[in-house]
Design an enzyme around this catalytic site. Structure first.
Site, PDB file in Angstrom:
ATOM      1  N   CYS A 149       0.838  -1.191   0.000  1.00 34.38           N
ATOM      2  CA  CYS A 149       0.000   0.000   0.000  1.00 34.38           C
ATOM      3  C   CYS A 149       0.878   1.248   0.000  1.00 34.38           C
ATOM      4  CB  CYS A 149      -0.905   0.008   1.223  1.00 34.38           C
ATOM      5  SG  CYS A 149      -1.918  -1.484   1.380  1.00 34.38           S
ATOM      6  N   ARG A 153       1.197   1.445  -6.069  1.00 34.80           N
ATOM      7  CA  ARG A 153       1.364   0.494  -4.971  1.00 34.80           C
ATOM      8  C   ARG A 153       0.036  -0.074  -4.492  1.00 34.80           C
ATOM      9  NH1 ARG A 153       6.571   1.042  -1.919  1.00 34.80           N
ATOM     10  NH2 ARG A 153       5.502  -0.141  -0.323  1.00 34.80           N
ATOM     11  N   TRP A 196      -4.197  -1.739  -1.158  1.00 36.21           N
ATOM     12  CA  TRP A 196      -4.285  -2.983  -1.914  1.00 36.21           C
ATOM     13  C   TRP A 196      -4.833  -4.008  -0.934  1.00 36.21           C
ATOM     14  CZ3 TRP A 196      -2.073  -7.921  -1.777  1.00 36.21           C
ATOM     15  CH2 TRP A 196      -2.195  -8.666  -2.949  1.00 36.21           C
ATOM     16  N   ASN A 217       0.543  -0.621   6.388  1.00 36.05           N
ATOM     17  CA  ASN A 217       0.960  -1.534   5.333  1.00 36.05           C
ATOM     18  C   ASN A 217       1.472  -2.787   6.013  1.00 36.05           C
ATOM     19  OD1 ASN A 217       1.829  -2.735   3.013  1.00 36.05           O
ATOM     20  ND2 ASN A 217       3.476  -1.292   2.584  1.00 36.05           N
ATOM     21  N   GLY A 218       0.911  -3.933   5.677  1.00 32.09           N
ATOM     22  CA  GLY A 218       1.291  -5.178   6.323  1.00 32.09           C
ATOM     23  C   GLY A 218       0.079  -5.964   6.743  1.00 32.09           C
ATOM     24  N   GLU A 273       8.002 -15.479 -19.077  1.00 30.86           N
ATOM     25  CA  GLU A 273       7.811 -14.046 -18.881  1.00 30.86           C
ATOM     26  C   GLU A 273       6.793 -13.486 -19.868  1.00 30.86           C
ATOM     27  OE1 GLU A 273       8.213 -10.041 -17.701  1.00 30.86           O
ATOM     28  OE2 GLU A 273       8.461 -11.959 -16.697  1.00 30.86           O
ATOM     29  N   LYS A 304       3.374 -11.564 -18.801  1.00 30.34           N
ATOM     30  CA  LYS A 304       3.013 -10.216 -19.220  1.00 30.34           C
ATOM     31  C   LYS A 304       1.597 -10.185 -19.799  1.00 30.34           C
ATOM     32  CE  LYS A 304       6.196  -7.798 -17.871  1.00 30.34           C
ATOM     33  NZ  LYS A 304       6.104  -8.712 -16.741  1.00 30.34           N
ATOM     34  N   GLU A 310      -1.000 -10.725 -17.004  1.00 36.27           N
ATOM     35  CA  GLU A 310      -1.033  -9.606 -16.055  1.00 36.27           C
ATOM     36  C   GLU A 310      -1.891  -8.455 -16.554  1.00 36.27           C
ATOM     37  OE1 GLU A 310       3.025  -9.167 -13.479  1.00 36.27           O
ATOM     38  OE2 GLU A 310       3.212  -8.800 -15.620  1.00 36.27           O
ATOM     39  N   HIS A 349       4.230 -33.232 -23.251  1.00 34.92           N
ATOM     40  CA  HIS A 349       3.948 -33.876 -21.965  1.00 34.92           C
ATOM     41  C   HIS A 349       2.726 -33.263 -21.283  1.00 34.92           C
ATOM     42  CE1 HIS A 349       7.571 -36.291 -22.108  1.00 34.92           C
ATOM     43  NE2 HIS A 349       8.256 -35.210 -22.444  1.00 34.92           N
ATOM     44  N   LYS A 366       2.637  -2.772  -7.491  1.00 33.04           N
ATOM     45  CA  LYS A 366       4.014  -2.740  -7.968  1.00 33.04           C
ATOM     46  C   LYS A 366       4.981  -3.388  -6.993  1.00 33.04           C
ATOM     47  CE  LYS A 366       7.160  -1.525 -10.925  1.00 33.04           C
ATOM     48  NZ  LYS A 366       7.207  -2.238 -12.217  1.00 33.04           N
TER      49      LYS A 366
END
Length: 613
Positions: free
Chosen positions: A2, A27, A74, A100-101, A486, A490, A493, A509, A608
């Site tokens: 956050c 964030r 968040w 935050n936490g 990756e 992307k 996301e 497989h 982020k």
């Protein structure tokens, strides 16, 4: 995860805090809120969704005052609702808290506080904090003592800011464990608290970072820092080199596109001061480990999360092939729980953009407990990881605002390549001829990336054709298979399309069962020692009616007539193809997401910097 901002001074706290939150919106953006001390009382404004909603609320119901705190959330405990948004208050409204936490023991604390007569209004774990402070005030403690006692009782990793009308004009901020940074900003007659540097850099570059177990008290006369026992601590104020203007979009539609297009410069910044071509050398002046140590390590452990973990997978290929040292790659969020076998003969290496990811930081602590020297490959100067590490390689990618990492990732790959060359040269596994050709190829890389950025129409056309697909498969072999992972990450996301990445040999497989004319398959197939094997996979896809988008070496016609679409990348040394192959996959994901109308810079449910477990 956050965003946290606090201000004490003579300015308009509401405006300053809000603008700080705007710079930290990446964030967290489920909800937001601000509390301002006004005429001896605290007033709170909160709103669900993005900061624009809070801006509307503040226009309709302005807040005036010179002391305030703010938060972008968040969600962890409780849905994104106004009731669950921060700041949270005690029963009287005299104490407000942003946080935050995760309060790991909040259920038992909440049960105790309810038994003592406290009334809760939210579903969050955070709300126990103001009520716990209030409870200690009822027991006769003053505000500072009540806050310190509360901090000693809650479990977990936290960044906490407290404002109370019982002590006018003072903000308390605390850091416990690794829930993210707490930065104290020192201005001219004004003081700031933030969870990250961008929030306060327009006002001051003089900062101090709180460490675990430290509490700052800010008021109109200055600041003081205490430990959890109330004992004073001397903090060193430093001046940070950071340009907040570079965080502006600069005419681009999205931060992500801007950051994709910045990669020639960001890669140049990662590379340019670290290489000498005559004689060939890798220059890591800030590194911090002696040659004797590097020569004595028996293995390297690479640890990261998300995109940085994919960089570590590439790093494994680089280090093992160039330095001939065994490499193990681990998820940071798994590493700490498996009693890892590491010690003084292991170079423990973390790769992190923010330097604030809680799982990475806790893994560093675990490595330290076991005696392993730690190297951090990190972007953000002054972040917690830089203060924990024995050795550093800064990536120098610059601020990255888009949640989906692009330029930070390719700079991590370049930094890992530099480190592999440095380690190989130090350990005597790499001769001057190989080092020279490697460095020359690396020096050409920024220009080659620039060439790749000149054909956006190709990706817009692909997006038009495939943006309505529900599934994608990404395949590659050898050092490029992490780039398949990756590329899939992307796409999922930012476009919310289900995508999977695999080593191409694994296709038969299991994933081959999914292939039909409705599922595009992206194949990374540069000219390398496994190229013929990759071509075989393309033929297997086509035999089952699949559509192939192939990333190939410029000038290679081998897949013409086999792949449906060809994307060319410049020829380079095999160890550098992951960087070049990343660019088309970033652009493909970006254009598909834009075509689908998605929020590219702030995809749902993501933030982020992940500072909670």
């Amino acid at each position: 995860m956050c965003g946290i901002v606090g201000y004490v001074g003579q300015g308009n706290a509401s405006e300053i805090v809000f603008e700080g939150l705007r710079r930290l919106e990446y964030r967290g953006y489920d909800s937001a809120g601000i509390a301002v001390l006004r005429d001896g009382t605290i007033e709170v404004r909160r709103a669900v969704g993005k900061l624009d909603n809070l801006a509307t609320r503040l226009r309709d119901e302005p807040l005036d005052g010179a002391v305030g705190i703010g938060h972008t959330r968040w969600a962890t405990h409780g849905r994104p609702t106004e009731t669950n948004a921060h700041p949270h208050t005690d029963c009287t409204g005299e104490i407000v808290v942003i946080h935050n936490g995760i309060v790991e023991n909040y259920l038992s604390l909440r049960k105790r506080l309810i038994a003592n007569g406290h009334r809760f209004s939210s579903e969050t774990d955070t709300e126990v904090v103001p009520h716990l402070i209030e409870d200690h005030l009822h027991q006769g403690l003053d505000l500072q003592a009540a806050i310190l006692q509360t901090l000693r009782e809650i479990r977990g990793n936290h960044a906490i800011v407290v404002l109370s009308s019982r002590q006018l004009g003072t903000i308390y901020a605390a850091r416990l464990g690794n829930a993210g940074g707490v930065v104290l900003g020192v201005g001219d007659g004004e003081w700031f608290i933030a969870s990250d540097l961008p929030a306060i850099l327009p006002y001051t570059r003089r900062v101090a970072f709180l460490d675990h177990g430290e509490v700052a008290a800010l008021n109109g006369d200055g600041y003081r820092v205490l430990d959890l026992g109330g004992n004073p601590i001397a903090k060193t104020v430093q001046t940070v080199p950071y340009d907040p203007v570079s965080a502006a979009k600069g005419g681009y539609k999205h931060f992500m596109l801007k950051e994709i297009c910045e990669q020639p410069r960001s890669l140049s910044d990662t590379i340019s001061s670290r290489i000498a071509l005559a004689p060939p050398q890798v220059l890591l002046d800030e590194f911090g480990l002696a040659r004797e140590q590097l020569q004595s390590f028996r293995r390297v452990v690479l640890v990261a999360c998300g995109t940085a973990w994919h960089a570590c997978l590439v790093g494994k290929f680089l280090i093992e092939e160039l330095a001939r040292v065994p490499v193990e790659v681990d998820y940071a969020d798994e590493f700490r729980y498996r009693d890892p076998l590491i010690g003084t003969d292991t170079l423990f290496t973390v790769v992190t953009q923010s330097g604030e990811t809680v799982d990475v930081l806790v893994s560093m602590e675990e490595a330290r407990r076991k005696g392993a020297p730690t190297l951090a490959i990190v972007n953000v100067v002054g972040s917690q990881a830089t203060r924990y590490a024995d050795a550093l390689i800064y990536t120098h990618a610059g601020p990255e605002i888009g949640v989906a990492s692009t330029k930070a990732f390719t700079s991590q790959l370049a930094a890992l390549y530099l480190f592999a060359l440095y380690l190989g040269k130090t350990r005597g596994t790499l001769g001057d001829a190989t080092l020279s050709s490697s460095l020359q190829a690396l020096a050409r890389l920024p220009h080659q990336v620039g060439e790749l950025l000149g054909n956006e129409e190709q990706y817009a056309d692909l997006a038009n054709q495939y943006s309505k697909c529900h599934d994608f498969l990404y395949l590659a072999r050898g050092i490029n298979y992490p780039i398949a992972l990756e590329g899939a990450l992307k796409l999922k996301e930012i476009s919310y399309i289900h995508a999977e990445g695999y080593p191409a040999g694994e296709m038969k497989h299991g994933p081959i069962a999914l292939i039909d004319e409705e599922m595009p398959v992206v194949v990374i197939a540069p000219q390398d020692r496994v190229f013929e094997k990759t071509v075989s996979n393309v033929e297997q896809v086509k035999a089952r009616g699949g559509t192939v988008i192939a990333v190939v070496t410029e000038g290679d016609r081998s897949l013409e007539g086999k792949a449906d679409h060809l994307i060319s990348i410049p020829a380079t040394m095999p160890h550098l193809t992951p960087i070049l192959a990343s660019i088309p996959l970033q652009l493909l994901a970006y254009h598909i997401a834009v075509r689908r109308g998605c929020d590219v810079d702030q995809p749902r449910n993501l933030a982020k910097s992940v500072t909670v477990e």
